[in-house]
Design an enzyme around this catalytic site. Structure first.
Site, PDB file in Angstrom:
ATOM      1  N   ARG A 110      11.981  23.990  56.759  1.00 21.39           N
ATOM      2  CA  ARG A 110      10.624  24.263  56.282  1.00 21.39           C
ATOM      3  C   ARG A 110       9.601  23.637  57.224  1.00 21.39           C
ATOM      4  O   ARG A 110       9.846  22.583  57.815  1.00 21.39           O
ATOM      5  CB  ARG A 110      10.433  23.701  54.877  1.00 21.39           C
ATOM      6  CG  ARG A 110      11.404  24.246  53.839  1.00 21.39           C
ATOM      7  CD  ARG A 110      11.218  23.586  52.492  1.00 21.39           C
ATOM      8  NE  ARG A 110      12.137  24.129  51.490  1.00 21.39           N
ATOM      9  CZ  ARG A 110      13.363  23.684  51.279  1.00 21.39           C
ATOM     10  NH1 ARG A 110      13.819  22.654  51.990  1.00 21.39           N
ATOM     11  NH2 ARG A 110      14.135  24.244  50.363  1.00 21.39           N
TER      12      ARG A 110
ATOM     13  N   HIS B  84       9.411  33.149  57.306  1.00 18.65           N
ATOM     14  CA  HIS B  84       8.972  33.912  56.149  1.00 18.65           C
ATOM     15  C   HIS B  84       8.551  32.981  55.029  1.00 18.65           C
ATOM     16  O   HIS B  84       8.885  31.791  55.011  1.00 18.65           O
ATOM     17  CB  HIS B  84      10.084  34.841  55.646  1.00 18.65           C
ATOM     18  CG  HIS B  84      11.312  34.132  55.187  1.00 18.65           C
ATOM     19  ND1 HIS B  84      12.258  33.642  56.061  1.00 18.65           N
ATOM     20  CD2 HIS B  84      11.768  33.813  53.942  1.00 18.65           C
ATOM     21  CE1 HIS B  84      13.237  33.064  55.387  1.00 18.65           C
ATOM     22  NE2 HIS B  84      12.958  33.145  54.096  1.00 18.65           N
TER      23      HIS B  84
ATOM     24  N   HIS C 262      15.816  30.348  58.336  1.00 16.48           N
ATOM     25  CA  HIS C 262      17.233  30.062  58.123  1.00 16.48           C
ATOM     26  C   HIS C 262      17.963  30.070  59.464  1.00 16.48           C
ATOM     27  O   HIS C 262      17.652  30.888  60.342  1.00 16.48           O
ATOM     28  CB  HIS C 262      17.861  31.093  57.194  1.00 16.48           C
ATOM     29  CG  HIS C 262      17.171  31.198  55.871  1.00 16.48           C
ATOM     30  ND1 HIS C 262      16.891  30.101  55.098  1.00 16.48           N
ATOM     31  CD2 HIS C 262      16.694  32.272  55.192  1.00 16.48           C
ATOM     32  CE1 HIS C 262      16.282  30.483  53.995  1.00 16.48           C
ATOM     33  NE2 HIS C 262      16.138  31.796  54.027  1.00 16.48           N
TER      34      HIS C 262
ATOM     35  N   GLU D 296      19.515  37.149  54.253  1.00 18.57           N
ATOM     36  CA  GLU D 296      19.221  37.431  52.845  1.00 18.57           C
ATOM     37  C   GLU D 296      18.479  38.747  52.685  1.00 18.57           C
ATOM     38  O   GLU D 296      17.842  39.249  53.623  1.00 18.57           O
ATOM     39  CB  GLU D 296      18.439  36.288  52.199  1.00 18.57           C
ATOM     40  CG  GLU D 296      17.059  36.050  52.760  1.00 18.57           C
ATOM     41  CD  GLU D 296      16.407  34.801  52.158  1.00 18.57           C
ATOM     42  OE1 GLU D 296      17.102  33.787  51.958  1.00 18.57           O
ATOM     43  OE2 GLU D 296      15.192  34.849  51.905  1.00 18.57           O
TER      44      GLU D 296
ATOM     45  N   GLN E 246       9.428  29.060  55.894  1.00 18.03           N
ATOM     46  CA  GLN E 246      10.768  28.608  56.234  1.00 18.03           C
ATOM     47  C   GLN E 246      11.473  29.546  57.195  1.00 18.03           C
ATOM     48  O   GLN E 246      11.051  30.683  57.411  1.00 18.03           O
ATOM     49  CB  GLN E 246      11.603  28.482  54.962  1.00 18.03           C
ATOM     50  CG  GLN E 246      11.738  29.786  54.182  1.00 18.03           C
ATOM     51  CD  GLN E 246      12.394  29.594  52.838  1.00 18.03           C
ATOM     52  OE1 GLN E 246      13.597  29.840  52.692  1.00 18.03           O
ATOM     53  NE2 GLN E 246      11.621  29.143  51.837  1.00 18.03           N
TER      54      GLN E 246
END
Length: 396
Positions: A278, A259, A97, A132, A95
């Site tokens: 994804r 990642h 972000h 994140e 995926q």
């Protein structure tokens, strides 16, 4: 609301989750189903509860009281971070972000098209970006960012597959080769997948390869081939750095970095978003074109963070994210003052800790318990010989 409140946190059940790790942490019996994530925060799709009420509703009713005026001015009337325990028994999706601008544009476009908020094909659940940070609670494996092209070419040579890919990685600039090969991976046919899968199967029993420099990466890719047979994400994964973390080591992921977490248990802190694009290793909706549009194709090593001591009991994992900050505490029997300039969540991951504020009943935090601390509520003291806690709050 008192200065602190015990949180009742929802469990998210995804097929890749561990059946035992979250129950072991929280002291609840396993129910036989995968428990992938424990969410602590106020994301509207799965908010924690405090005093029987959803945390997002409590914040909406009194944003200044629950977040503090400074946080409201900076981020608006919402908790800007989402805290999780992630427990993976097998790989979760490959995926990326989006950035803040990409998230805002994607959300607006899906709203305009009338895509229902709970539709499986809905990609942009909110307008936020999602940097994140993950700190491992034990042995943790991940794929993160593009490996330098020359190193990936050597890996493919050692595996004995995809010779044209290796040539392209050697002969073309990374800015051309990496986007082209990721597109090729996500459109690959059965012959290329079969070639790689067969080669990875051979490495499982070939002692010479098992002892080589790519042994850990090959073992990880072989597991992916077993876990997701026929998934093109396996080919995309060959382009990424294989990362192994020990307990207390942390990994930071910026927007655009491809990642996949492979296995292990960790605490994860991110901007308060659920935006994920994804391209494989999943049974969920795949949006390869959307992922390609937001991917950062620079080749770089993973951003690993070491804890930086702040004082005798607390160490911080410094990151550039404005929405969040993560630190780890090892309190003792001597009370430690917990400052409350910003909203924060404390999670106990070992032992037992106790919060106390003058004029209020104390709050025990056994292993697996979490508390919300509201800012400006006066001095709070923390004790806990032998305990380990993680503190999530806003970034500086």
């Amino acid at each position: 609301m008192p200065p602190y409140a015990l949180l009742d946190n929802p469990v998210r059940r995804y097929p890749w989750g561990s059946r035992t790790a979250v129950p072991a942490l929280t002291g609840t019996p396993p129910d036989g189903t995968p428990q992938a994530e424990l969410w602590m925060g106020a994301h509207p799709s799965a908010p924690s509860r405090a005093g029987g009420r959803p945390l997002d509703a409590l914040i909406a009713a009194d944003p200044d009281g629950l977040l503090g005026p400074a946080t409201v001015r900076r981020f608006g009337p919402e908790l800007p971070f989402l805290f999780k325990v992630l427990a993976a028994d097998r790989a979760l999706s490959l995926q990326v972000h989006p950035s803040r601008a990409q998230a805002a544009a994607g959300y607006a476009a899906e709203q305009l098209r009338g895509v229902p908020a709970d539709a499986p094909e809905r990609v942009y659940k909110d307008r936020s970006h999602k940097p994140e940070l993950l700190c491992s609670l034990g042995d943790f494996e991940a794929l993160c960012g593009f490996r330098p092209p020359a190193a990936t070419a050597r890996l493919l040579d050692a595996l004995g597959v995809l010779a044209p890919w290796a040539a392209a990685l050697r002969e073309r600039p990374a800015a051309e080769a990496l986007p082209a090969l990721l597109r090729r991976a996500l459109a690959a046919g059965e012959p290329e997948l079969a070639e790689v899968t067969a080669a990875l199967g051979r490495t499982a029993t070939a002692s010479a390869t098992a002892d080589g420099p790519y042994a850990e990466a090959f073992a990880a890719y072989a597991r992916l081939a077993d876990e997701y047979p026929g998934d093109r994400g396996l080919l995309a994964a060959l382009l990424l750095n294989h990362v192994r973390l020990g307990a207390g080591q942390a990994l930071y992921l910026a927007a655009g970095v491809p990642h996949a977490y492979l296995r292990g248990v960790g605490v994860e802190l991110m901007a308060n978003s659920d935006n994920v694009l994804r391209c494989g290793l999943t049974g969920k909706h795949v949006d390869a074109a959307g992922l390609l549009a937001v991917t950062d194709f620079r080749a770089a090593g993973p951003v690993l963070l070491d804890a930086r001591p702040l004082n005798a009991v607390e160490a911080e994992f410094p990151s550039p994210a404005g929405e969040f900050r993560l630190s780890r505490l090892h309190p003792s029997a001597v009370p430690v003052r917990v400052e409350l300039p910003t909203p924060q969540i404390l999670l106990c991951t070992a032992g037992r800790a106790r919060l106390h504020a003058p004029g209020h009943p104390g709050l025990d935090l056994p292993r697996g318990a979490a508390a919300y601390l509201r800012p400006g509520a006066g001095p709070v003291e923390l004790t806990g010989p032998g305990a380990e806690l993680f503190r999530a709050t806003t970034g500086r």
